[in-house]
Scaffold this motif. Structure first.
Motif, mmCIF file in Angstrom:
data_model
loop_
_atom_site.group_PDB
_atom_site.id
_atom_site.type_symbol
_atom_site.label_atom_id
_atom_site.label_comp_id
_atom_site.label_asym_id
_atom_site.label_seq_id
_atom_site.Cartn_x
_atom_site.Cartn_y
_atom_site.Cartn_z
ATOM 1 N N UNK A 139 51.251 35.057 44.453
ATOM 2 C CA UNK A 139 50.385 35.690 43.242
ATOM 3 C C UNK A 139 49.241 34.796 42.921
ATOM 4 N N UNK A 140 49.454 33.409 42.976
ATOM 5 C CA UNK A 140 48.335 32.501 42.823
ATOM 6 C C UNK A 140 47.203 32.982 43.635
ATOM 7 N N UNK A 141 47.419 33.179 45.165
ATOM 8 C CA UNK A 141 46.491 33.701 46.114
ATOM 9 C C UNK A 141 45.695 34.787 45.528
ATOM 10 N N UNK A 142 46.342 35.653 45.162
ATOM 11 C CA UNK A 142 45.875 37.264 44.613
ATOM 12 C C UNK A 142 44.847 36.856 43.436
ATOM 13 N N UNK A 143 45.591 35.995 42.693
ATOM 14 C CA UNK A 143 44.664 35.753 41.142
ATOM 15 C C UNK A 143 43.379 35.094 41.664
ATOM 16 N N UNK A 144 43.489 34.168 42.561
ATOM 17 C CA UNK A 144 42.328 33.315 43.245
ATOM 18 C C UNK A 144 41.317 34.052 43.959
#
Length: 195
Positions: free
Chosen positions: A170-175
């Motif tokens: 999720x963090x990778x997609x948000x970044x």
């Protein structure tokens, strides 16, 4: 790799943070065992009320990073969900001088727990916190709740309970969706800095 985090991370409860539907699988009253600290319901064969294994360390990580943590659940039993969050104890962070477990509810800055659309939950979060939707990340086990992306919230599906890998995904997609805006400094031949 950047370690930039969203300002707000929200979690659904049922089958995202714990492995049951609070409004159908759990029977009140709930109680915490005075010795073990385990929370159980009142069924003949009591159901243990607990988070998935990685959730406590995730909560510690996000709280330490200063992220606003929210719960967004459309349950029909909001009081029972809040009671469960109040009774579940999260062990102290590894290496912490504080040895007492902490009530899980203390990790949540915002609680949107009531039967309604997740769109309404996020509109309330935006209204209460002033945080823009593009600074929000949401984890949920139901694909239909991807509707929050209409607002600009990044949605991550949680197929088998929240764990470290799903958090990182999720963090990778948000970044990826919100790259850091970097202004390059330009230096002229005479050494003058132009930004």
């Amino acid at each position: 790799m950047t370690t930039r985090l969203p300002k707000l991370i929200a979690f659904d409860l049922d089958y995202t943070l714990w492995d049951f539907w609070i409004d159908t699988h759990v029977h009140p009253p709930l109680r915490r065992h005075h010795v073990t600290g385990k929370v159980i319901d009142s069924q003949r064969k009591p159901k243990t009320i607990a988070f998935y294994r990685d959730v406590p360390q995730i909560m510690h990580f996000l709280q330490a990073a200063g992220v606003t943590i929210a719960a967004c659940s459309r349950t029909d039993t909001p009081l029972l969900a809040r009671e469960a969050l109040d009774l579940i104890l999260i062990p102290p962070r590894t290496g912490s001088s504080d040895m007492k477990p902490i009530s899980a509810i203390k990790f949540f800055d915002q609680l949107e727990i009531y039967p309604s659309s997740k769109i309404r939950h996020f509109k309330k979060l935006h209204e209460k916190t002033g945080i823009s939707y593009d600074e929000m990340l949401f984890f949920d086990d139901e694909w239909r709740n991807q509707e929050v992306e209409e607002l600009g919230v990044t949605f991550t599906l949680v197929p088998n309970g929240l764990d470290d890998q799903i958090l990182e995904k999720g963090l990778e997609e948000w970044r990826k969706r919100h790259p850091v805006q970097v202004t390059e400094d330009v230096v002229e031949a005479d050494g003058t800095l132009i930004s």
